[in-house]
Design a protein around this motif. Structure first.
Motif, PDB file in Angstrom:
ATOM      1  N   SER A   1       0.838  -1.198   0.000  1.00 37.98           N
ATOM      2  CA  SER A   1       0.000   0.000   0.000  1.00 37.98           C
ATOM      3  C   SER A   1       0.877   1.254   0.000  1.00 37.98           C
ATOM      4  CB  SER A   1      -0.900   0.030   1.253  1.00 37.98           C
ATOM      5  OG  SER A   1      -0.091   0.085   2.423  1.00 37.98           O
ATOM      6  N   GLY A   2       0.237   2.401  -0.209  1.00 38.57           N
ATOM      7  CA  GLY A   2       0.892   3.695  -0.074  1.00 38.57           C
ATOM      8  C   GLY A   2       2.151   3.861  -0.895  1.00 38.57           C
ATOM      9  N   PRO A   3       3.170   4.541  -0.340  1.00 41.12           N
ATOM     10  CA  PRO A   3       4.421   4.798  -1.066  1.00 41.12           C
ATOM     11  C   PRO A   3       5.117   3.515  -1.520  1.00 41.12           C
ATOM     12  CG  PRO A   3       4.295   6.173   0.900  1.00 41.12           C
ATOM     13  CD  PRO A   3       3.161   5.204   0.987  1.00 41.12           C
ATOM     14  N   ALA A   4       4.999   2.438  -0.735  1.00 42.20           N
ATOM     15  CA  ALA A   4       5.648   1.175  -1.107  1.00 42.20           C
ATOM     16  C   ALA A   4       5.055   0.638  -2.403  1.00 42.20           C
ATOM     17  CB  ALA A   4       5.494   0.149   0.013  1.00 42.20           C
ATOM     18  N   ARG A   5       3.729   0.708  -2.527  1.00 45.40           N
ATOM     19  CA  ARG A   5       3.089   0.257  -3.760  1.00 45.40           C
ATOM     20  C   ARG A   5       3.507   1.148  -4.929  1.00 45.40           C
ATOM     21  NH1 ARG A   5      -3.113   0.173  -3.473  1.00 45.40           N
ATOM     22  NH2 ARG A   5      -2.887  -1.971  -2.731  1.00 45.40           N
ATOM     23  N   ALA A   6       3.578   2.466  -4.703  1.00 46.36           N
ATOM     24  CA  ALA A   6       3.976   3.391  -5.759  1.00 46.36           C
ATOM     25  C   ALA A   6       5.372   3.069  -6.266  1.00 46.36           C
ATOM     26  CB  ALA A   6       3.921   4.830  -5.241  1.00 46.36           C
ATOM     27  N   ARG A   7       6.302   2.818  -5.342  1.00 47.54           N
ATOM     28  CA  ARG A   7       7.677   2.505  -5.750  1.00 47.54           C
ATOM     29  C   ARG A   7       7.743   1.174  -6.489  1.00 47.54           C
ATOM     30  NH1 ARG A   7       8.706   5.074  -0.665  1.00 47.54           N
ATOM     31  NH2 ARG A   7       8.601   3.062   0.433  1.00 47.54           N
ATOM     32  N   ALA A   8       6.922   0.210  -6.077  1.00 49.17           N
ATOM     33  CA  ALA A   8       6.914  -1.090  -6.748  1.00 49.17           C
ATOM     34  C   ALA A   8       6.402  -0.949  -8.184  1.00 49.17           C
ATOM     35  CB  ALA A   8       6.040  -2.074  -5.967  1.00 49.17           C
ATOM     36  N   VAL A   9       5.371  -0.131  -8.378  1.00 50.79           N
ATOM     37  CA  VAL A   9       4.850   0.098  -9.731  1.00 50.79           C
ATOM     38  C   VAL A   9       5.926   0.732 -10.608  1.00 50.79           C
ATOM     39  CG1 VAL A   9       3.198   1.457 -11.090  1.00 50.79           C
ATOM     40  CG2 VAL A   9       2.429   0.251  -9.041  1.00 50.79           C
ATOM     41  N   LEU A  10       6.652   1.702 -10.064  1.00 46.44           N
ATOM     42  CA  LEU A  10       7.711   2.359 -10.835  1.00 46.44           C
ATOM     43  C   LEU A  10       8.821   1.378 -11.195  1.00 46.44           C
ATOM     44  CD1 LEU A  10       7.985   5.773  -8.930  1.00 46.44           C
ATOM     45  CD2 LEU A  10       6.852   5.324 -11.108  1.00 46.44           C
ATOM     46  N   ARG A  11       9.179   0.501 -10.256  1.00 53.76           N
ATOM     47  CA  ARG A  11      10.231  -0.482 -10.540  1.00 53.76           C
ATOM     48  C   ARG A  11       9.804  -1.427 -11.661  1.00 53.76           C
ATOM     49  NH1 ARG A  11      10.651  -0.788  -4.868  1.00 53.76           N
ATOM     50  NH2 ARG A  11       9.441  -2.746  -4.883  1.00 53.76           N
ATOM     51  N   GLU A  12       8.565  -1.882 -11.604  1.00 58.97           N
ATOM     52  CA  GLU A  12       8.082  -2.792 -12.640  1.00 58.97           C
ATOM     53  C   GLU A  12       7.991  -2.089 -13.992  1.00 58.97           C
ATOM     54  OE1 GLU A  12       7.448  -6.092 -12.646  1.00 58.97           O
ATOM     55  OE2 GLU A  12       8.437  -6.009 -10.691  1.00 58.97           O
TER      56      GLU A  12
END
Length: 253
Positions: A161-172
């Motif tokens: 969730s939150g910033p962690a999910r955002a960073r994961a989307v960017l990495r993918e």
């Protein structure tokens, strides 16, 4: 302080008043100083308050003034020098990207966004919210729309969730081969959410930079970045990147 009456001029009265006010800002006020209220300013220059507001709005658009909640109208500092975006052939979130991830929401996007992405009306799109701060003040807010088809290997474990999910989307997203990007800039007005995040009043002038990231022959992501018009002056370099330069002509003494 004496009263200054405006002479009859062929240009609109508010435009002439803007010039007079600009000269007063240079000679009588310092950066951060609060201007007198509208009633007193209108009386000083012998104009209607509606005319005064038009002149103040123009000066805000030019970056000379800032209207702040609970404070009033203040003299703005020089525009901040900030690099906008990364090199032309780079995904959001790569090295050198100064945006900070705030949140990420998976949902069906607005119809206009779905049309730009070429997604179906019910297809999940990750909306990544990011913010940009320079010299301690917010200068930009971004909504980055990433279709689920662009990040097929994203899992709930990688993106809770939150910033962690955002960073994961960017990495993918960075796993795709970027074929190019297309940007457009237009003047707009701050929506309520953007205004709150940027410490502006709703309806304040903003610069909206829309960028399409292309991969596999389609739009793999869409960025809508909103910049404070009173803080930012955008110029395009040879690399295709965008930079914001401090304007010496906007110095206030």
């Amino acid at each position: 302080m004496g009263t200054t009456q405006l002479e009859s001029v062929p240009e609109p009265k508010y435009w002439h008043l803007k010039t007079v006010l600009s000269e007063a800002l240079d000679s009588e006020f310092s950066v951060g100083e609060i201007l007198p209220n509208e009633r007193d300013l209108a009386a000083r220059f012998g104009v209607a308050r509606a005319t005064l507001r038009q002149a103040l709005e123009q000066l805000e658009l030019e970056g000379r003034l800032q209207r702040r909640r609970g404070v009033g109208t203040t003299v703005a500092p020089p525009r901040v020098g900030v690099a906008v975006g990364t090199e032309q052939q780079a995904w959001p979130g790569t090295s050198g990207d100064d945006w900070q991830a705030v949140d990420c929401t998976p949902a069906a996007p607005p119809a206009a966004v779905a049309a730009a992405l070429g997604t179906g009306p019910e297809e999940t799109v990750y909306t990544v919210r990011r913010s940009r701060v320079s010299h301690g003040q917010p200068v930009a807010a971004e909504l980055l729309y990433v279709p689920a088809s662009s990040v097929p290997d994203l899992s709930a474990i990688d993106a809770p969730s939150g910033p962690a999910r955002a960073r994961a989307v960017l990495r993918e997203l960075q796993r795709l081969e970027l074929e190019g990007r297309e940007s457009a800039v237009e003047l707009g007005s701050a929506r309520a959410d953007d205004a709150k995040e940027l410490d502006r009043l709703p309806g304040a002038p903003v610069l909206v930079v829309t960028t399409r990231f292309l991969a596999d022959g389609r739009t793999a992501a869409l960025s809508v970045a909103t910049y404070r018009a009173d803080t930012c002056r955008l110029t395009f370099g040879d690399s295709g990147g965008v930079e914001i330069h401090q304007g010496p002509e906007r110095q206030a003494s």
